[in-house]
Every structure is written in structure tokens, then in C-alpha cells.
Design an enzyme around this catalytic site. Structure first.
Site: not given
Ligand code: GLN
Length: 535
Positions: A13-14, A54, A353, A380, A383, A506, A508
Site C-alpha cells: 500500500s501507500s 489517527y 478537530g 472550524c 474558529m 473548511h 481547504e
Molecule cells: N468539534 C467541533 C464541532 O463539532 C469542530 C469540528 C471541526 O473542527 N471539524 O463543531
């Protein structure tokens, strides 16, 4: 009807199957063909949305709100066509459909089996992409020999039979390792992997052989003989420094020609001007910029894939050499440590996150960026962190928090909307996909985008709590982007700061190599200005 190209991986893989597939898609699109891409993943999760970064790296989000494999990010960046719900399916999704049909009685009393019921479902998902496309590229996740991928390969074998050789092509990506002790490139793993594929009834039409070093005709002869692939269809895919060079290498190797010949379609000229310019900028930078990404998934190399890509695009257009400094937010709480870690950093990005771990470090880093006037970009969760930090340290709302991290907080500046409070299933129930956002005149956001309304993709459950709008605005944080009805806060920024912006969406996911996402572009530019100022 579209012509189908199936991309399968062997040996290990990879090997960059996603990039290889995208590069073939890129060449076809550049020749003026209409191309669609799709990834079929053998795992049992219905989608990667419930998987930890992860484990699986970034979760990509499409305009229509599906949580998908990160390879879709490569597809969009290379072929510049939006992907959607049909562009990614998993065994979990496929079995779910089959079992639902069985429960409904759709199979009229038959015994439900992998062949034909599961394979029919897979074939249906592939054929669904036919409409309005000249080529459909389907990448199969995993490696030949995995038990999980067998139904997919069986479905492809059947499709060759159903549609004929003229309409279907198998591209097999393998590896030719260089064995130092022998001082030789070895073809045996490729031979064996091709045997394994033939055992399933699939004869590859084109081989893409990854290798660290270029190989000669002798190796090509050997591979061709043992894999039963014509010599001219054995392509050496050597390692490159910049992934965007892969399509150029394929072009040099005449891969596009082989594909056109095979399907008997016209080989059209390709204009590489903008693509070459982008690569040229990367190779001949005029500045260097150090950007810190402060998150808790920094140890997984694919966890922030689209953010890394967006920074690379933005650095290219700004003619900067990009150096990403990854900072583990779980390991930095004290100012002295932050100061040390950030010495030499020109700009700070706090990405998305989930969960409370690492939050404190992120809040501290947002504070540091605000107070020390270092360009800051929050995405996200980033912010939400910016708002929490501002509420705590500027508005004096002690221990202000998101209810995600402290349900009992006295100042829930980030909280759940009513429709998110009673969710039973966590999969696929966040605010997902593209939403419009209205920009406030005379703000950094409006200046960056140069328009009044934008559309960006979301993936989160929590939102800015409007009860705190008044105090936050009074204390100087500007709400520069909202939903069109002004109910949802989408962008915040600071006035007395060279560059401080944080967005609930997002951005990105929409950056393209030759057309970088506007905030990333402006952020990198601000970072360069910051670094010049220091000199
Ligand atoms: N955990 C936060 C939420 O659910 C931010 C989610 C994220 O950064 N994608 O609103």
C-alpha cells in the site's frame, strides 16, 4: 457511454494510487475529455466520517455533504471537478444497501450472495457514473491479495465481460524495489502481484511501476514477459519531489497516448502553461515562510492533507518556499514553551478537530498570535478556539468554553443548535457540505474574497452562540461572515491585528494548485510580510 478505467494496486500500500489515478484523470481532462473519478473502499465503515484521523487521515467533505476518503481531495485538486455522493463507496455502504433490499423483500425469496448480489451493487455504483462523462476512473482501495477487496475485483472482472475490452481498461500500480545489497531493482514482487490478479481473472492492460530509480529496457522486458503486458504498456513511474509533477512524467512516458490508442479515441494536444508555472514557482521560490500548524493529530502525516495542500498552493502563487512546523497542541500549555516553539514562525494555523484533548494548547497559541500580532488563521475548531480565547481573555468571561468540552460552563460561547441536541447516530449527522455565507462589507473577509457571497464546505456540530454576539462584537471581534439569514456565524476577525481570521467552515477543500483558496493565499502573503518585517 463512458469508457471505464479501473486502477488497482499491488505489492504494497501507500504507492500513491490516488495520485496516479488523479494524474491520469488530469491528462484526459486536459485533452478536453469529460472525466469523473470514484474510489471504492473495501472497509466496513459506511464512510470514513466515524474514523479517527489517527487511523485514516483526513476526512474529505464534498459539496453535497458526504464524508469521504481523502483521495477525493486529490481528484478534485488534479481534475478540478467537484466530487459528490457517488464518488466514494465502501463495503459497509454496499452491504448496507444489500441488507436493506433483502429486508424489504426485493430479492423475491432468493438466497442473497456476494456473487451476484454484492457484485451487482458494485457494478451499479460504477455504471451510475456513466452519464455525461467520456471517462470514468474507478480506483479500488487496498492491495491485490486482501480478502476484503475480492468482491470489488470480481465486479470489475464481470464488467470487462459485460462491456467488452474496448470500453474497459485495467491499470495496475505496482512496486519495483531497489535492493541495496544486490545493487539491483527487483521485479519479482510485481510478477507475483500480477499472477495474483490473473488468478482472479484480471489481466492488466497497463502497468505503472513505481521505483526509486529509473529502470532500463531489460527490466521492462522482464516485467512484460512475466506479467503478459505489452512492453510499451509498462510504464516506469519514478519518485518525484512535487506530486504535481506526476502527470508531467506520465505525459513524458506517453501514458496518455497509450490510453487514447487503447480506446481508439483522439489524442489531443495539452496546454501545460499554468501547471508548469505553478511547479516552476515551487522550485524557484523568492521567500521562505515558516507556518505552524497547531493541532492534536500532527503525528499522522495525512491528518491535515487538504490544509497542507492548500498551503502548498498558496505558497506557490506567492513564490514562497513553504516550511510547515507541526506543533502538538497536547504538549504546549506554558507561554515559555510556546515562545520557544514559535521562534521563527511567521504565521499560525489552528485546524479543525474533535474532543477536549489539546484544547488548552490551542487556546494559548491563539492568545499568543493575537497578542504578538502574528498572522493567524483558525479553521472550524480553530474558529471556536479563537472565540473561546477572546471571550476569556478580552471579554473577561472567565472559563468561557464550548459545551463540547465543558457542558456546565457558565459562558457557553460555542454550543449546539437545537437540531443537534438530540442526535442518536453520530455518523453523517453533522452540519455537512456546502453552505452559502454572506460577507460583511469593508472587512478582511470581503477584501480577501472580493465578493459579497461565498460558498464553503462544513463539517461540525457546534456553532457560535448568538447570546454572546453583543459582548464579543463590543469588545472588538468582528463577525465578518454569516449565513444569509445572519443566524449562523461563519467568519470572525480582529481589527487591530495585521491578519487574524477564523472560519467555521473548511476552506481547504476548495483550493486548487493553480487557483489557491483565497484565505490561504492571503494568509501566506501575510506570513511573508510578517517575516520581512522581522528582518
Ligand atoms: N468539534 C467541533 C464541532 O463539532 C469542530 C469540528 C471541526 O473542527 N471539524 O463543531
Amino acid at each position: 457511454m463512458a469508457k471505464h478505467i479501473f486502477i488497482i494496486g499491488g505489492v504494497i500500500s501507500s504507492l500513491g494510487k490516488g495520485i496516479a489515478s488523479s494524474s491520469i484523470g488530469f491528462l484526459l481532462k486536459k485533452m478536453g475529455y469529460k472525466v469523473a473519478m470514484q474510489k471504492l473502499d473495501p472497509y466496513l465503515n459506511v464512510d470514513p466520517g466515524t474514523m479517527s484521523p489517527y487511523q485514516h487521515g483526513e476526512v474529505f467533505v464534498t459539496n453535497d455533504g458526504s464524508e469521504a476518503d481523502l483521495d477525493l481531495g486529490h481528484y478534485e485538486r488534479f481534475i478540478d471537478e467537484p466530487t459528490g455522493k457517488n464518488s466514494n463507496a465502501t463495503s459497509g455502504q454496499i452491504y448496507d444497501r444489500v441488507i436493506k433490499k433483502e429486508r424489504r423483500g426485493d430479492y423475491l425469496g432468493k438466497t442473497v450472495q456476494v456473487i451476484p448480489h454484492v457484485t451487482n451493487e458494485i457494478k451499479y455504483l460504477i455504471r451510475k457514473m456513466d452519464e455525461d462523462n467520456d471517462f470514468v476512473l474507478t480506483e479500488i482501495g487496498g492491495t491485490v491479495g486482501d480478502i476484503e477487496s475480492l468482491p470489488f475485483l470480481e465486479a470489475l472482472r464481470q464488467l470487462r465481460l459485460d462491456l467488452g475490452r474496448e470500453e474497459t481498461m485495467f491499470i495496475f500500480l505496482t512496486y519495483v524495489p531497489y535492493i541495496k545489497a544486490a545493487g539491483e531493482l527487483k521485479t519479482k514482487p510485481t510478477q507475483h502481484s500480477a499472477y495474483k490478479l490473473r488468478e482472479i481473472g484480471i489481466q492488466p492492460d497497463i502497468l505503472l511501476c513505481r521505483s526509486e530509480l529509473p529502470f532500463d529496457d531489460e527490466i521492462v522486458d522482464k516485467i512484460a514477459l512475466f506479467t503478459n503486458v505489452p512492453k510499451k504498456n509498462v510504464v516506469n513511474a519514478i519518485d518525484v519531489n512535487v506530486i504535481y509533477e506526476v502527470p508531467l512524467n506520465f505525459y513524458e512516458s506517453k501514458l496518455h497516448q497509450r490510453v487514447c490508442e487503447y480506446f481508439n479515441v483522439e489524442e489531443r494536444p495539452i496546454d501545460f502553461t499554468d501547471w508548469n508555472q505553478m511547479i516552476d514557482n515551487m522550485k524557484n521560490p523568492e521567500h521562505t515562510i515558516n507556518i505552524a500548524i497547531c493541532g492534536k493529530y500532527v503525528t499522522h502525516k495525512d491528518a491535515y492533507k487538504s490544509i497542507d495542500a492548500s498551503l502548498i498552493h498558496a505558497a506557490s502563487i506567492n513564490k514562497a518556499k513553504l516550511n510547515i512546523v507541526r506543533i502538538d497542541s497536547e504538549k504546549i500549555y506554558e507561554e515559555s514553551v510556546i515562545e520557544k516553539k514559535l521562534a521563527g514562525v511567521d504565521a499560525i494555523l489552528v485546524p479543525g478537530g474533535f474532543g477536549v484533548r489539546g484544547i488548552l494548547g490551542k487556546v494559548e497559541i491563539a492568545k499568543y498570535a493575537r497578542e504578538n500580532k502574528i498572522p493567524f488563521f483558525g479553521i472550524c475548531l480553530g474558529m471556536q478556539i479563537a472565540v473561546i480565547e477572546f471571550a476569556r481573555n478580552v471579554c473577561g468571561l472567565e472559563d468561557a468554553n464550548s459545551t463540547e468540552f465543558d457542558e456546565m460552563t457558565k459562558y457557553p460561547v460555542i454550543s449546539l443548535m437545537e437540531d443537534q441536541k438530540y442526535i442518536e447516530m453520530i455518523g453523517g449527522t453533522m452540519r455537512l457540505g456546502a453552505y452559502p455565507c454572506k460577507l460583511k462589507p469593508n472587512t478582511l473577509a470581503e477584501k480577501i474574497y472580493g465578493k459579497k457571497e461565498i460558498s464553503e464546505r462544513h463539517r461540525h456540530r457546534y456553532e457560535f452562540n448568538n447570546e454572546f454576539k453583543k459582548i464579543i462584537e463590543e469588545k472588538g471581534m468582528v463577525i465578518s461572515g454569516t449565513s444569509p439569514d445572519e443566524n449562523l456565524v461563519e467568519i470572525v476577525e480582529l481589527k487591530d491585528h495585521p491578519f487574524y481570521i477564523a472560519v467555521q467552515f473548511h476552506p481547504e477543500f476548495q483550493s486548487r494548485p493553480v487557483n489557491p483558496q483565497p484565505i490561504f493565499k492571503a494568509f501566506v502573503k501575510a506570513g511573508i510580510e510578517h517575516s520581512l518585517l522581522k528582518k
